[in-house]
Design a protein around this motif. Sequence first.
Motif, mmCIF file in Angstrom:
data_model
loop_
_atom_site.group_PDB
_atom_site.id
_atom_site.type_symbol
_atom_site.label_atom_id
_atom_site.label_comp_id
_atom_site.label_asym_id
_atom_site.label_seq_id
_atom_site.Cartn_x
_atom_site.Cartn_y
_atom_site.Cartn_z
ATOM 1 N N LEU A 260 12.872 2.010 5.197
ATOM 2 C CA LEU A 260 11.966 2.630 4.220
ATOM 3 C C LEU A 260 11.315 1.570 3.340
ATOM 4 C CD1 LEU A 260 14.416 5.408 2.883
ATOM 5 C CD2 LEU A 260 12.655 5.683 4.659
ATOM 6 N N ALA A 261 10.075 1.828 2.947
ATOM 7 C CA ALA A 261 9.448 1.062 1.868
ATOM 8 C C ALA A 261 9.546 1.935 0.616
ATOM 9 C CB ALA A 261 7.997 0.752 2.202
ATOM 10 N N ILE A 262 10.326 1.458 -0.336
ATOM 11 C CA ILE A 262 10.548 2.216 -1.578
ATOM 12 C C ILE A 262 9.708 1.559 -2.660
ATOM 13 C CG2 ILE A 262 12.293 2.982 -3.229
ATOM 14 C CD1 ILE A 262 14.338 2.703 -0.997
ATOM 15 N N GLU A 263 8.883 2.341 -3.361
ATOM 16 C CA GLU A 263 7.917 1.710 -4.252
ATOM 17 C C GLU A 263 7.607 2.526 -5.512
ATOM 18 O OE1 GLU A 263 3.939 1.260 -2.553
ATOM 19 O OE2 GLU A 263 4.624 2.178 -0.710
ATOM 20 N N PRO A 264 8.520 2.453 -6.495
ATOM 21 C CA PRO A 264 8.241 3.159 -7.752
ATOM 22 C C PRO A 264 7.064 2.549 -8.508
ATOM 23 C CG PRO A 264 10.200 1.788 -7.966
ATOM 24 C CD PRO A 264 9.816 1.764 -6.515
ATOM 25 N N GLY B 84 6.473 6.155 -1.515
ATOM 26 C CA GLY B 84 6.925 5.227 -0.482
ATOM 27 C C GLY B 84 6.899 5.916 0.887
ATOM 28 N N HIS B 85 7.442 5.209 1.895
ATOM 29 C CA HIS B 85 7.231 5.672 3.272
ATOM 30 C C HIS B 85 8.200 4.996 4.225
ATOM 31 C CE1 HIS B 85 5.110 1.766 3.660
ATOM 32 N NE2 HIS B 85 4.732 2.031 2.419
ATOM 33 N N GLY B 86 8.423 5.657 5.364
ATOM 34 C CA GLY B 86 9.097 4.981 6.454
ATOM 35 C C GLY B 86 8.206 3.857 6.953
ATOM 36 N N MET C 155 0.855 -1.187 0.000
ATOM 37 C CA MET C 155 0.000 0.000 0.000
ATOM 38 C C MET C 155 0.888 1.232 0.000
ATOM 39 S SD MET C 155 -3.484 0.748 2.039
ATOM 40 C CE MET C 155 -4.066 -0.758 1.379
ATOM 41 N N ALA C 156 0.516 2.195 -0.784
ATOM 42 C CA ALA C 156 1.319 3.408 -0.889
ATOM 43 C C ALA C 156 0.631 4.530 -0.124
ATOM 44 C CB ALA C 156 1.471 3.789 -2.350
#
Length: 270
Positions: A218-222, A183-185, A1-2
Amino acid sequence: MALLGTRKPKFILKSQDEIERMRQAGRLVYQVLSKCRELCKPGVTTKELDEAAYKVYTDAGAKGLFLNYPNSQQGGPPFPGNTCISVNDEIVHGIPGQRVIKEGDIVSIDCGVNLDGWCGDSATTIMVGDVHKKVRQLCEGTQHVLQLAIDNIKPGRKWSQIARLMQNFAERSGYGVVRAFVGHGIGRQLHEHPQVPNYVDRKDRNWKDFELREGLVLAIEPMCTLGGSGDTRLLSDQWTVKTIDGLPSAHYEHTIAVMADGCEILTDGT
Ligand code: MG
Ligand code: MG
């Protein structure tokens, strides 16, 4: 989930021990996505994939993070699935249901779990059988965008340096970079500070740079789109986000921990 929207700024750095615990959650998310990859064949419904995902993490004693997630639209329904499953021109937050997967589809599956108090979040876009060459390249390109971030993260660097690399590669490939979701911490909560955008825009008042520090997770999500526009539209179900032009979109996400000499991926099954 973004993530959509803003949070109060507070960096929560994790200890080595906490990162190891997050790795357990991350490993479970990897197992969920592996199971979905195995089952994601023509004829299967997105609901069946969602149920298989639920079984994997529930059997392991974890809780899903997406079911009943509050809607950012005022009065919108909470998220009704265990995972987000977004097919072809759906970018993110697709609701699992009776849709039947077909040969040539691309299926983005996003899963987040809480295991023993720690969160893991990862997404992958699965190519089903013989996928059109341009769509396959979009998936491979988006995966490369994520890998570029992973390869270039180091304590002391600014996130803008990383985001610029991601954006440049995507745009030079002719792809659109989705801006509405970032993305998010991540840690004890699915969405922690900071926001982690896949682009740089200093004119955007919501765009805030930050320094990469050891212990930041971090969740990195391009999310990249084939049509070159990163613009999105929200369906009437108030969750599913599609491309504006009806062309396909790909989404890859890993939870990573910033380490002294780079970063470690917590959701790659290692
Ligand atoms: Mg996710
Ligand atoms: Mg996420």
